[in-house]
Design a protein around this motif. Sequence first.
Motif, PDB file in Angstrom:
ATOM      1  N   GLY A 140       0.851  -1.191   0.000  1.00 20.72           N
ATOM      2  CA  GLY A 140       0.000   0.000   0.000  1.00 20.72           C
ATOM      3  C   GLY A 140       0.881   1.233   0.000  1.00 20.72           C
ATOM      4  O   GLY A 140       1.951   1.241   0.618  1.00 20.72           O
ATOM      5  N   GLN A 141       0.430   2.265  -0.702  1.00 25.12           N
ATOM      6  CA  GLN A 141       1.258   3.468  -0.817  1.00 25.12           C
ATOM      7  C   GLN A 141       1.375   4.198   0.528  1.00 25.12           C
ATOM      8  O   GLN A 141       0.402   4.276   1.284  1.00 25.12           O
ATOM      9  CB  GLN A 141       0.687   4.410  -1.882  1.00 25.12           C
ATOM     10  CG  GLN A 141       1.625   5.570  -2.219  1.00 25.12           C
ATOM     11  CD  GLN A 141       1.152   6.379  -3.417  1.00 25.12           C
ATOM     12  OE1 GLN A 141       0.298   5.922  -4.182  1.00 25.12           O
ATOM     13  NE2 GLN A 141       1.700   7.572  -3.581  1.00 25.12           N
ATOM     14  N   SER A 142       2.550   4.741   0.783  1.00 28.92           N
ATOM     15  CA  SER A 142       2.800   5.462   2.021  1.00 28.92           C
ATOM     16  C   SER A 142       3.769   6.625   1.754  1.00 28.92           C
ATOM     17  O   SER A 142       4.096   6.900   0.596  1.00 28.92           O
ATOM     18  CB  SER A 142       3.357   4.485   3.069  1.00 28.92           C
ATOM     19  OG  SER A 142       3.477   5.105   4.324  1.00 28.92           O
ATOM     20  N   ILE A 143       4.197   7.286   2.807  1.00 28.74           N
ATOM     21  CA  ILE A 143       5.045   8.481   2.679  1.00 28.74           C
ATOM     22  C   ILE A 143       6.238   8.370   3.631  1.00 28.74           C
ATOM     23  O   ILE A 143       6.069   8.053   4.812  1.00 28.74           O
ATOM     24  CB  ILE A 143       4.225   9.753   3.019  1.00 28.74           C
ATOM     25  CG1 ILE A 143       3.041   9.894   2.049  1.00 28.74           C
ATOM     26  CG2 ILE A 143       5.099  11.001   2.981  1.00 28.74           C
ATOM     27  CD1 ILE A 143       1.983  10.890   2.523  1.00 28.74           C
ATOM     28  N   LEU A 144       7.431   8.646   3.084  1.00 32.48           N
ATOM     29  CA  LEU A 144       8.664   8.642   3.882  1.00 32.48           C
ATOM     30  C   LEU A 144       9.174  10.074   4.028  1.00 32.48           C
ATOM     31  O   LEU A 144       9.262  10.806   3.028  1.00 32.48           O
ATOM     32  CB  LEU A 144       9.714   7.784   3.168  1.00 32.48           C
ATOM     33  CG  LEU A 144      11.046   7.549   3.880  1.00 32.48           C
ATOM     34  CD1 LEU A 144      10.890   6.453   4.944  1.00 32.48           C
ATOM     35  CD2 LEU A 144      12.137   7.125   2.886  1.00 32.48           C
ATOM     36  N   VAL A 145       9.491  10.466   5.244  1.00 37.23           N
ATOM     37  CA  VAL A 145      10.055  11.803   5.484  1.00 37.23           C
ATOM     38  C   VAL A 145      11.255  11.666   6.426  1.00 37.23           C
ATOM     39  O   VAL A 145      11.483  10.607   7.010  1.00 37.23           O
ATOM     40  CB  VAL A 145       9.008  12.764   6.129  1.00 37.23           C
ATOM     41  CG1 VAL A 145       7.845  13.030   5.191  1.00 37.23           C
ATOM     42  CG2 VAL A 145       8.511  12.217   7.472  1.00 37.23           C
ATOM     43  N   LYS A 146      11.992  12.774   6.593  1.00 37.72           N
ATOM     44  CA  LYS A 146      13.076  12.773   7.570  1.00 37.72           C
ATOM     45  C   LYS A 146      12.476  12.652   8.965  1.00 37.72           C
ATOM     46  O   LYS A 146      11.370  13.128   9.221  1.00 37.72           O
ATOM     47  CB  LYS A 146      13.889  14.062   7.452  1.00 37.72           C
ATOM     48  CG  LYS A 146      14.938  13.982   6.367  1.00 37.72           C
ATOM     49  CD  LYS A 146      16.004  15.049   6.562  1.00 37.72           C
ATOM     50  CE  LYS A 146      17.060  14.917   5.493  1.00 37.72           C
ATOM     51  NZ  LYS A 146      17.655  16.224   5.167  1.00 37.72           N
ATOM     52  N   ASP A 171       0.492  13.105   6.514  1.00 39.00           N
ATOM     53  CA  ASP A 171      -0.312  12.195   5.691  1.00 39.00           C
ATOM     54  C   ASP A 171      -0.462  12.793   4.290  1.00 39.00           C
ATOM     55  O   ASP A 171       0.100  13.849   3.986  1.00 39.00           O
ATOM     56  CB  ASP A 171      -1.686  11.930   6.331  1.00 39.00           C
ATOM     57  CG  ASP A 171      -2.467  13.217   6.566  1.00 39.00           C
ATOM     58  OD1 ASP A 171      -2.053  14.282   6.047  1.00 39.00           O
ATOM     59  OD2 ASP A 171      -3.493  13.164   7.250  1.00 39.00           O
ATOM     60  N   LEU A 172      -1.272  12.136   3.474  1.00 41.16           N
ATOM     61  CA  LEU A 172      -1.484  12.558   2.085  1.00 41.16           C
ATOM     62  C   LEU A 172      -2.000  14.001   2.008  1.00 41.16           C
ATOM     63  O   LEU A 172      -1.613  14.768   1.120  1.00 41.16           O
ATOM     64  CB  LEU A 172      -2.496  11.588   1.442  1.00 41.16           C
ATOM     65  CG  LEU A 172      -2.807  11.701  -0.044  1.00 41.16           C
ATOM     66  CD1 LEU A 172      -1.557  11.453  -0.887  1.00 41.16           C
ATOM     67  CD2 LEU A 172      -3.894  10.686  -0.430  1.00 41.16           C
ATOM     68  N   SER A 173      -2.846  14.383   2.965  1.00 37.46           N
ATOM     69  CA  SER A 173      -3.486  15.699   2.895  1.00 37.46           C
ATOM     70  C   SER A 173      -2.527  16.838   3.259  1.00 37.46           C
ATOM     71  O   SER A 173      -2.845  18.006   3.059  1.00 37.46           O
ATOM     72  CB  SER A 173      -4.720  15.741   3.797  1.00 37.46           C
ATOM     73  OG  SER A 173      -4.300  15.647   5.142  1.00 37.46           O
ATOM     74  N   SER A 174      -1.349  16.488   3.802  1.00 34.03           N
ATOM     75  CA  SER A 174      -0.412  17.557   4.186  1.00 34.03           C
ATOM     76  C   SER A 174       0.719  17.738   3.163  1.00 34.03           C
ATOM     77  O   SER A 174       1.722  18.377   3.452  1.00 34.03           O
ATOM     78  CB  SER A 174       0.169  17.284   5.576  1.00 34.03           C
ATOM     79  OG  SER A 174       0.753  16.005   5.625  1.00 34.03           O
ATOM     80  N   LEU A 175       0.536  17.219   1.952  1.00 37.45           N
ATOM     81  CA  LEU A 175       1.599  17.320   0.942  1.00 37.45           C
ATOM     82  C   LEU A 175       1.504  18.582   0.085  1.00 37.45           C
ATOM     83  O   LEU A 175       2.379  18.836  -0.745  1.00 37.45           O
ATOM     84  CB  LEU A 175       1.579  16.084   0.025  1.00 37.45           C
ATOM     85  CG  LEU A 175       1.934  14.747   0.685  1.00 37.45           C
ATOM     86  CD1 LEU A 175       1.849  13.614  -0.335  1.00 37.45           C
ATOM     87  CD2 LEU A 175       3.324  14.785   1.299  1.00 37.45           C
ATOM     88  N   SER A 176       0.452  19.353   0.284  1.00 39.26           N
ATOM     89  CA  SER A 176       0.231  20.544  -0.530  1.00 39.26           C
ATOM     90  C   SER A 176       1.446  21.482  -0.497  1.00 39.26           C
ATOM     91  O   SER A 176       1.921  21.860   0.577  1.00 39.26           O
ATOM     92  CB  SER A 176      -1.014  21.284  -0.012  1.00 39.26           C
ATOM     93  OG  SER A 176      -1.316  22.325  -0.909  1.00 39.26           O
ATOM     94  N   GLU A 195      -3.537  12.526  -8.711  1.00 47.08           N
ATOM     95  CA  GLU A 195      -4.992  12.560  -8.539  1.00 47.08           C
ATOM     96  C   GLU A 195      -5.419  13.005  -7.138  1.00 47.08           C
ATOM     97  O   GLU A 195      -6.392  13.738  -6.978  1.00 47.08           O
ATOM     98  CB  GLU A 195      -5.572  11.163  -8.815  1.00 47.08           C
ATOM     99  CG  GLU A 195      -5.588  10.829 -10.301  1.00 47.08           C
ATOM    100  CD  GLU A 195      -5.819   9.350 -10.565  1.00 47.08           C
ATOM    101  OE1 GLU A 195      -5.639   8.932 -11.722  1.00 47.08           O
ATOM    102  OE2 GLU A 195      -6.152   8.599  -9.617  1.00 47.08           O
ATOM    103  N   ARG A 196      -4.687  12.541  -6.131  1.00 51.14           N
ATOM    104  CA  ARG A 196      -5.177  12.733  -4.754  1.00 51.14           C
ATOM    105  C   ARG A 196      -4.407  13.776  -3.944  1.00 51.14           C
ATOM    106  O   ARG A 196      -4.813  14.114  -2.831  1.00 51.14           O
ATOM    107  CB  ARG A 196      -5.206  11.386  -4.034  1.00 51.14           C
ATOM    108  CG  ARG A 196      -6.271  10.485  -4.682  1.00 51.14           C
ATOM    109  CD  ARG A 196      -6.320   9.111  -4.114  1.00 51.14           C
ATOM    110  NE  ARG A 196      -6.530   9.070  -2.682  1.00 51.14           N
ATOM    111  CZ  ARG A 196      -6.444   7.947  -1.961  1.00 51.14           C
ATOM    112  NH1 ARG A 196      -6.183   6.800  -2.569  1.00 51.14           N
ATOM    113  NH2 ARG A 196      -6.623   7.980  -0.665  1.00 51.14           N
TER     114      ARG A 196
END
Length: 297
Positions: free
Chosen positions: A148-154, A162-167, A185-186
């Motif tokens: 499942g897709q996820s996000i890696l940060v320092k 999360d996805l909604s804070s990537l703006s 898309e998202r």
Amino acid sequence: MHKKMLLALLSVTMLIAGCGSDDTSEGGTGATAGGGSSTPSTFAAGTTMDALQKKGKIIIGTKFDQPLFGLKGLSGQPEGFDVEIAKLVATAIFGSNLSGKTEFVETPSAVREQSIIDGKVDLVAATYTINDTRKQKVAFAGPYYIAGQSILVKKDNTAITDLSSLSGKKVCTVLGSTPLKTLQERAPTADLSILFDTYSKCVEALKDGRVEAVSTDNVILLGFLKDSPGQFKLVGETFTQEPYGIGVKKDDTAFRNFVNDVLDKAYRDGTWAKIFEKEVGKPTEIPTPTPPPVNRY
Ligand code: GLU
């Protein structure tokens, strides 16, 4: 805490592993499932299995820079879960002595379909999500795992959760991947101006601050996380389902069925669970899941 859940998962795993114990795995069940056999099966003339066996070699497209799945390290031979899954197919064709019979070709995300179409590789096992767009060009055996897709940060990043804070944030992913499509898309306001052909380049960009996040499948990110202790963290929940398949030529139904048989057998005799545990489970502490049923579409 999660101990109960872990125990439950463990017993499911043991059940699966146990299921295969009375299976006569040596020699398999003939032409369709010879995995683990030391004597190669024979195949109907004209099939891909027969052609590969006669040629004495299978060319496997995989990743070379993804820890846990396909990583070419000092040994010079790629290692990981995808590599081992592909070797199951090779073993079912050639028998257990694979010496000189497998050739691995680096196949980054964007070139997977074309490499199959052009016959540059006989199959692709490369964290390759099964989807309808890709099915217009190639066929898939499997799935053999669901990521499942996820996000890696320092580690010290508190801005991205999360996805909604990537703006407005610089997020790196890979050309020709499903995560890129999902971000477009998202997270349409994320800054996707830095993209590469491989994830290791994204991770380098994260390390030196050119981007603030890398987004792709959780298990890929966990591999990089493990390789750089203390530097990164995964944030948020996974937000897609990425069923990993083995890509083959679109019209080669006999080969696709054969690969599905190989996977099915590995599910039943516990081989799949052993491979998962060694390549992914132990290093990431992900409990071995029940393998997803193959989809013979
Ligand atoms: N599983 C996703 C895909 O097939 C992301 C991983 C990759 O690019 O290999 O696009």
